[in-house]
Design an enzyme around this catalytic site. Structure first.
Site, PDB file in Angstrom:
ATOM      1  N   HIS A  34       8.271  -1.846  -5.098  1.00  0.00           N
ATOM      2  CA  HIS A  34       6.801  -1.478  -5.406  1.00  0.00           C
ATOM      3  C   HIS A  34       6.373  -0.005  -5.353  1.00  0.00           C
ATOM      4  O   HIS A  34       5.607   0.308  -6.199  1.00  0.00           O
ATOM      5  CB  HIS A  34       5.756  -2.303  -4.641  1.00  0.00           C
ATOM      6  CG  HIS A  34       5.657  -3.746  -5.045  1.00  0.00           C
ATOM      7  ND1 HIS A  34       5.417  -4.109  -6.350  1.00  0.00           N
ATOM      8  CD2 HIS A  34       5.564  -4.733  -4.247  1.00  0.00           C
ATOM      9  CE1 HIS A  34       5.280  -5.397  -6.353  1.00  0.00           C
ATOM     10  NE2 HIS A  34       5.412  -5.850  -5.104  1.00  0.00           N
ATOM     11  N   GLU A  83       8.655  -4.440  -0.792  1.00  0.00           N
ATOM     12  CA  GLU A  83       7.483  -3.720  -0.943  1.00  0.00           C
ATOM     13  C   GLU A  83       7.892  -2.083  -1.071  1.00  0.00           C
ATOM     14  O   GLU A  83       7.343  -1.586  -1.692  1.00  0.00           O
ATOM     15  CB  GLU A  83       6.807  -3.504   0.685  1.00  0.00           C
ATOM     16  CG  GLU A  83       6.562  -4.990   1.082  1.00  0.00           C
ATOM     17  CD  GLU A  83       5.779  -5.889  -0.043  1.00  0.00           C
ATOM     18  OE1 GLU A  83       4.989  -5.285  -0.559  1.00  0.00           O
ATOM     19  OE2 GLU A  83       5.998  -7.182  -0.049  1.00  0.00           O
ATOM     20  N   ASN A 126       0.799  -0.951   0.036  1.00  0.00           N
ATOM     21  CA  ASN A 126      -0.101   0.030   0.013  1.00  0.00           C
ATOM     22  C   ASN A 126       0.863   1.230   0.133  1.00  0.00           C
ATOM     23  O   ASN A 126       1.717   1.401   0.884  1.00  0.00           O
ATOM     24  CB  ASN A 126      -0.803  -0.056   1.222  1.00  0.00           C
ATOM     25  CG  ASN A 126      -1.485  -1.245   1.457  1.00  0.00           C
ATOM     26  OD1 ASN A 126      -2.331  -1.605   0.698  1.00  0.00           O
ATOM     27  ND2 ASN A 126      -1.074  -1.804   2.630  1.00  0.00           N
TER      28      ASN A 126
END
Ligand SMILES: [Zn+2]
Length: 863
Positions: A303, A300, A267
């Protein structure tokens, strides 16, 4: 009327901004709020369609330049997971705002908005934002998200993608509740939106080039946040430098979630983690746990550029996200901590991908995806590790033509598509532009074709020539390609020895067969087909070529030795190489110094012990392991001599050797020593953390009821996530028949959290004492089993766990069971699992007598 499962939203209506004012009731497990979605409508139309599942919309109206139109009808369609809004007049082209009030409940399982311990947490990828927000829940619809959380109880922390703009008490609220306003995000796909609410404690913040980083945990674990802070602060600038673009999301929160489906979720600016991948204490965590956490944290963070800043248009390019994050994580961690040699760890994951990709039920990296459910199926080793390995191979090929052409291509791609969407072709175009190379054909062969090649290599030593021939590799000896033979453009790096020394030569194998003259002086003494094991293919040497290579084993690089073992084992499975030759190879590696190669070797012996060993030969097998590695284990002992210093390599080598002696050779002296070292308290004074897995497993195997209860207690109270998992899995490793039933019964109770259920079950199914009872549990209490694996990924893991069962009768039962109990979203996993099982069962019939014969010829049993 239903729109059908494969329905995709029309492109004529696009959201540009969401303004959500949301109230989350933690105790009541529900939420409600008001939402305004700004829309850009390019063509007039009838109804307005967007996504929503299990949501109640109590009012809706469309505000346009000309009028405000109340919804005349709102229709929810379960199959397409959509909400259709009808208005009194057709949708006009131009700008409009949809205003609505809505409510919903927390989702069961680990998706949507769900309860994790005392927290409320979201998990939206692939397509579960629609369980919380009415929204355009496909990655192509990027929009600004402006979120406000209302009614936040005192003492609770609220985190979202944007930084907190204001956090103020709600006027006149006697309960002291607050209103938390988050900063609007840059344009974001819905799957990247996050909300976390609950009792959390933060690390001290760190400033990395102006980005404030914080790591969050439930309060009792807040002492375990330091490592993640240090890692994130170190790798974030390295990523900025690589991409040539600053971190795009303003601040970074990393949150450890007590019950979480995947390893972590990227996220934007609010990354959620399974606790074991984030929270640890460097003084008590095994190095493997630290490396894994660093790799996940970096994955992450990668990303945030690959996926979040530039997003795939549709789920068929999921690999663009995952392959890049996988590859990038290893690259950046390697730059941060070169002494870890993290690329060696990558080899293990690559091996799993090669196994999966050798099935007839494999899929292309860029797969056809028709709907959200199929998108969920793509999160596997082919998308991640094969994708990452192919990128590494392409990088090696381009960089051999000029330093950093690959990086230049990536930077161009990032600049061209930032805050927007892109496809695989956009990437190849950017790489082709930056490198001037016809990269499209090479890349598409690897991305769009299923499987990978095995390259047959024969050396003509006197003439200094090698013959190369490629064909698709299947693990199944009986498998053949249905259509015309697949070929790849295989970027090979050959290494060989000649009269002058050792040389490397690049060859692009661009045909089914080719003969290559080596750039050698004098006769060639040996030739290796895949230098550094960088290529995603297998090498099959003919017998004379292999015989020339084997004496060179000690001079090869560790990854090359590992690849040779991996290739030879795959060729055994495929019926090409006899098992005796493979066991001879293993026996010749008894002096192996590299701990990763050693661990891999011990892992292969464990597979043989688990699946292919005739119980009557157990004594001989144990004696073989003892002979192979016992002397070296004895030399190293359980720790350095008093006051002695040791490096990590030695400690990890010891861990691999002791694993073999304690868990495979089951040497009584070593086993007793291991059990004696079971730490008494929560810490592990005096025991090298890298040995704890072996120690705790030995203690579990030899457990009596009292020790079983003690291990169970620790699994409940331990706050360190890796230690907790170790104790939990230990329960599934008992070998006492009476305890086996208890271990199986625990799986559906509170001892085993949902996130750990399928891994616990898979340990039970791999344990010959517990496996049949565990399999019976799956069959007889299937409704409960299914409810406890309540998320798409966990359901796939549940199916895959069944592949551990070794015998023909298991295969028959599983085949019948899965056909009468089909599980949504596991079509691929089911086909792959059944194919694997069938092959493993056949392999067992073939190998058990041959391994027995090899052991009888080689080893005298000692007991
Ligand atoms: Zn990822």
């Amino acid at each position: 009327m239903t729109l059908g499962k494969n329905f995709r939203l029309p492109l004529e209506v696009k959201p540009t901004r969401y303004r959500a004012d949301l109230r989350v009731d933690l105790d009541g497990a529900r939420f409600d709020g008001r939402l305004a979605i700004d829309l850009a409508i390019s063509a007039p139309g009838g109804a307005l369609v967007l996504h929503g599942v299990d949501l109640t919309v109590s009012s809706a109206e469309l505000e346009t330049a000309a009028a405000t139109l109340p919804a005349t009808n709102i229709h929810a369609d379960a199959e397409s997971e959509t909400l259709t809004f009808d208005f009194a007049a057709p949708l006009p082209a131009g700008g409009a705002t949809l205003h609505l009030a809505w409510s919903g409940k927390f989702s069961p399982g680990l998706r949507g908005l769900y309860r994790a311990g005392g927290l409320a947490v979201t998990q939206f990828e692939a397509a579960d934002a629609r369980r919380v927000f009415p929204c355009f829940d496909e990655p192509a619809f990027k929009a600004v998200w402006q979120i406000t959380l209302d009614g936040v109880a005192p003492g609770l922390v609220a985190i979202s993608n944007g930084r907190v703009l204001s956090d103020e008490a709600v006027h006149d609220d006697p309960a002291g509740r607050r209103r938390v306003v988050f900063a609007p995000t840059p344009p974001l796909s819905s799957y990247l939106v996050a909300l976390i609410l609950g009792d959390l404690a933060a690390s001290e913040s760190t400033d990395a080039r102006g980005i404030i980083i914080r790591t969050w945990a439930v309060p009792e674990k807040s002492a375990l946040t330091l490592f993640a802070q240090v890692a994130a602060a170190a790798v974030l600038p390295l990523l900025e430098d690589y991409f040539g673009l600053p971190y795009p999301f303003g601040k970074l929160d990393q949150i450890g979630v007590p019950n979480f489906e995947a390893g972590a979720m990227e996220n934007a600016g609010a990354i959620t983690f399974r606790e074991v991948a984030l929270l640890l204490d460097v003084t008590t965590a095994p190095l493997a746990v630290q490396k894994r956490a660093a790799e996940v944290i970096t994955h992450e963070l990668a990303h945030q550029w690959f996926g979040n800043l530039v997003t795939m248009v549709w789920w068929d390019d999921l690999w663009l996200n995952e392959a890049f994050a996988t590859w990038m994580a290893y690259k950046i961690v390697d730059a941060w901590r070169p002494e870890w040699r993290i690329w060696m760890d990558f080899e293990g994951g690559k091996g799993a991908a090669m196994l999966l990709d050798s099935l007839q039920a494999a899929h292309a990296i860029r797969a056809d995806v028709h709907n959200a459910e199929e998108a969920g199926e793509s999160f596997d080793a082919i998308t991640y590790e094969k994708g990452g390995a192919v990128l590494r191979m392409v990088e090696g090929f381009l960089n051999s033509l000029g330093e950093d052409r690959f990086r230049e291509g990536l930077r161009l791609y990032m600049r061209r598509h930032r805050e927007a969407n892109a496809t695989a072709d956009d990437l190849w175009e950017a790489l082709a532009t930056a490198s001037g190379q016809p990269i499209v054909a090479l890349a598409n062969g690897w991305i769009r074709q299923v499987g990978y090649p095995v390259v047959a290599l024969g050396l003509d030593a006197a003439a200094g020539r090698v013959s190369l021939a490629q064909r698709r590799f299947f693990a199944d000896p009986g498998a053949r390609e249905a259509g015309p033979a697949t070929t790849w453009l295989v970027p090979m790096v050959l290494r060989f020895g000649d009269a002058k020394g050792v040389k490397e030569q690049r060859v692009l194998l661009d045909a089914p067969e080719r003969t290559v003259t080596l750039d050698a002086e004098g006769p060639v003494s040996w030739c290796l087909g895949n230098a550094d094991a960088r290529g995603f293919f297998r090498t099959a040497y003919d017998a004379p070529t292999l015989a020339r290579l084997l004496p060179e084993l000690p001079t090869l690089r560790p990854a090359e030795r590992m690849a040779l073992v991996s290739d030879q084992w795959a060729l055994v499975r495929a019926g090409v190489v006899p098992i005796a030759a493979f066991l001879d190879l293993v026996a010749s590696l008894g002096r192996e110094e590299d701990h990763v190669v050693l661990e891999d070797l011990v892992g292969r012996l464990a597979t043989i012990e688990h699946r292919h060993l005739d119980e009557r030969e157990r004594g001989r097998f144990e004696a073989f392991v003892r002979e192979l590695l016992g002397e070296r284990a004895a030399k190293l002992g359980w720790g350095p001599a008093a006051g002695g210093e040791e490096d990590d390599e030695t400690r990890l080598r010891r861990a691999a050797l002791l694993r073999a002696l304690v868990l495979l050779a089951r040497d009584p002296t070593w086993v007793a020593e291991a059990e004696r070292r079971l730490p008494s308290g929560s810490g592990a004074p005096g025991v090298d953390p890298n040995l704890l897995d072996v120690v705790v497993t030995a203690a579990a195997r030899g457990a009596d009821p009292a020790r079983f209860e003690e291990l169970r207690r620790r699994a409940r109270v331990e706050t360190d996530p890796a230690a907790k998992r170790r104790y939990l899995h230990a329960l599934a490793r008992v070998e006492d028949r009476a305890l086996a039933s208890r271990a199986v019964a625990l799986s559906l109770g509170d001892d085993v959290p949902m996130q750990d259920f399928t891994s616990y079950l898979s340990v039970l199914l791999s344990n010959r004492v517990t496996r049949d009872e565990a399999w019976r549990l799956v069959q007889t209490r299937f409704a409960e089993v299914r409810a406890k694996a309540d998320s798409p990924m966990l359901l796939r893991r549940l199916v895959e766990a069944l592949a551990a069962l070794p015998e023909q009768r298991h295969l028959d039962e599983i085949t019948a069971f899965l056909s009468s109990h089909p599980i949504d979203g596991t079509k691929q996993a089911t086909a792959q699992t059944l194919e694997r099982l069938r092959m493993d069962v056949e392999l067992r019939e073939r190998l058990v007598p041959e391994i027995a014969a090899w052991l009888q010829a080689r080893v005298k049993p000692k007991r």
